[in-house]
Design an enzyme around this catalytic site. Structure first.
Site, PDB file in Angstrom:
ATOM      1  N   TYR A  90       0.810  -1.227   0.000  1.00  0.00           N
ATOM      2  CA  TYR A  90       0.000   0.000   0.000  1.00  0.00           C
ATOM      3  C   TYR A  90       0.844   1.278   0.000  1.00  0.00           C
ATOM      4  O   TYR A  90       0.342   2.366  -0.264  1.00  0.00           O
ATOM      5  CB  TYR A  90      -1.006   0.021   1.172  1.00  0.00           C
ATOM      6  CG  TYR A  90      -0.394   0.094   2.553  1.00  0.00           C
ATOM      7  CD1 TYR A  90       0.181   1.263   3.050  1.00  0.00           C
ATOM      8  CD2 TYR A  90      -0.410  -1.018   3.392  1.00  0.00           C
ATOM      9  CE1 TYR A  90       0.736   1.325   4.310  1.00  0.00           C
ATOM     10  CE2 TYR A  90       0.141  -0.970   4.654  1.00  0.00           C
ATOM     11  CZ  TYR A  90       0.707   0.204   5.108  1.00  0.00           C
ATOM     12  OH  TYR A  90       1.269   0.247   6.353  1.00  0.00           O
ATOM     13  N   MET A 221      -2.352  -6.122   6.328  1.00  0.00           N
ATOM     14  CA  MET A 221      -1.953  -5.581   5.023  1.00  0.00           C
ATOM     15  C   MET A 221      -0.513  -5.962   4.668  1.00  0.00           C
ATOM     16  O   MET A 221       0.142  -5.265   3.900  1.00  0.00           O
ATOM     17  CB  MET A 221      -2.083  -4.057   5.042  1.00  0.00           C
ATOM     18  CG  MET A 221      -3.473  -3.563   5.398  1.00  0.00           C
ATOM     19  SD  MET A 221      -3.496  -1.768   5.574  1.00  0.00           S
ATOM     20  CE  MET A 221      -5.119  -1.519   6.317  1.00  0.00           C
TER      21      MET A 221
HETATM   22  N1  HPA Z   1      -7.446  -4.363   8.968  1.00  0.00           N
HETATM   23  C1  HPA Z   1      -6.361  -4.452   8.177  1.00  0.00           C
HETATM   24  N2  HPA Z   1      -5.137  -4.299   8.646  1.00  0.00           N
HETATM   25  C2  HPA Z   1      -4.964  -4.069   9.948  1.00  0.00           C
HETATM   26  C3  HPA Z   1      -6.048  -3.979  10.813  1.00  0.00           C
HETATM   27  C4  HPA Z   1      -7.359  -4.123  10.300  1.00  0.00           C
HETATM   28  O1  HPA Z   1      -8.374  -4.045  11.020  1.00  0.00           O
HETATM   29  N3  HPA Z   1      -5.540  -3.753  12.065  1.00  0.00           N
HETATM   30  C5  HPA Z   1      -4.190  -3.716  11.922  1.00  0.00           C
HETATM   31  N4  HPA Z   1      -3.830  -3.907  10.651  1.00  0.00           N
END
Ligand code: HPA
Length: 286
Positions: A90, A221
């Protein structure tokens, strides 16, 4: 971000040789520190530290909470190399850059990789601050054709068609679970499936319900590209998620949902437990 060509295997060898020429360490254990979990690298004693930006050919990190250092030294009596800061798709990095450090770690002699991350809890039995030992993953991008290994192949990387069976090594999981028992952490340590999404926006409630339906226990992610690359070159993997928030699945809630600060704050609260778990695990590694 201007598109660059992926380096060849020979280029990666040069990166590894450059680092090897500057450290006395020859670690077989690599650790990737996730968001807010860089404290692990600070536990390394007799450290020799290299900023990513000072390693020719290495990418540099941009995300808040990610330092961007390769830390060599001793952890629980074993030589280790920690990545303090990793590269997320990302941020705009192509996947070859995301996995480049794993290939370099392999060239440095790493045989076992401990990957940590922050994740949102999908499993309704999970609580904020739980630690999840990853036993399998779902990589949505990979399923859709955006696998970390897409692109030119060189046989020095390993096989072209990589088995993802036992990607999160069963023996290492067993060892981690025995450490969890001995440290009295059973109340907040789980085991489950990690699903990787692209981010950087968090999931909508409808998307979170979808991920739960798919059988995932935690969402994040990162991690899966690095694990795929590690498996290609035969590196064993232990994956550990820190559940920093519980995902919202109710479309009609009007709160703000998870924030990056919340994720970092949980990281700070549970950091010691994560560090103790990894340190005790490393002590037991053969
Ligand atoms: N979603 C995606 N990535 C993340 C999250 C989440 O809720 N919490 C920490 N990393």
């Amino acid at each position: 971000m201007a598109s660059e060509a992926a380096p060849s295997h020979a280029d990666l060898v040069k990166i590894a040789e450059n680092v090897q020429g500057r450290t006395k360490y020859r670690p077989t254990i690599g650790i990737i520190c996730g968001s807010g979990l860089g404290g692990l690298a600070d536990q390394v004693s007799e450290a020799e530290t290299f900023d990513y930006k000072d390693i020719p050919g290495f990418p540099s990190s941009t995300v808040q909470g990610h330092a961007g250092k390769l830390v060599f030294g001793m952890l629980s009596g074993q030589q280790c190399v920690c990545m303090k800061g990793r590269f997320h798709p990302y941020e705009g990095y192509p996947l070859w850059k995301v996995i480049l450090p794993v290939r370099v770690l392999h060239l440095l002699g790493v045989k076992t990789l401990i990957v940590t991350n922050a994740a949102g809890g999908l499993n309704t039995a999970f609580n904020i601050g739980d630690i999840m030992i990853i036993n399998d993953h779902i990589d949505i991008g990979s399923l859709a054709g955006n696998n970390a290994l897409v692109g030119p192949h060189e046989e020095q990387y390993g096989v072209r068609f990589v088995s993802m069976q036992n990607a999160y090594d069963k023996d290492l999981r067993g060892l981690a679970q025995s450490v969890v028992q001995s440290l009295g952490m059973v109340d907040f340590v789980r085991e489950g499936v990690y699903v990787k999404v692209g981010g950087p926006s968090y999931e909508t409630p409808a998307e979170s319900r979808l991920l739960r339906l798919l059988g995932a226990d935690a969402v994040g992610m990162s991690t899966t590209p690095e694990v795929i690359a590690a498996r290609q070159c035969g590196v064993r993997v232990l994956g550990i998620s820190l559940v920093t928030n519980i995902v919202i699945t109710d479309t009609n809630l009007t709160g703000v949902g998870p924030t990056h600060e919340e994720v970092l704050e949980t990281g700070r609260r549970r950091a010691k437990d994560m560090e103790n778990l990894v340190k005790s695990f490393v002590a037991k590694l053969q």
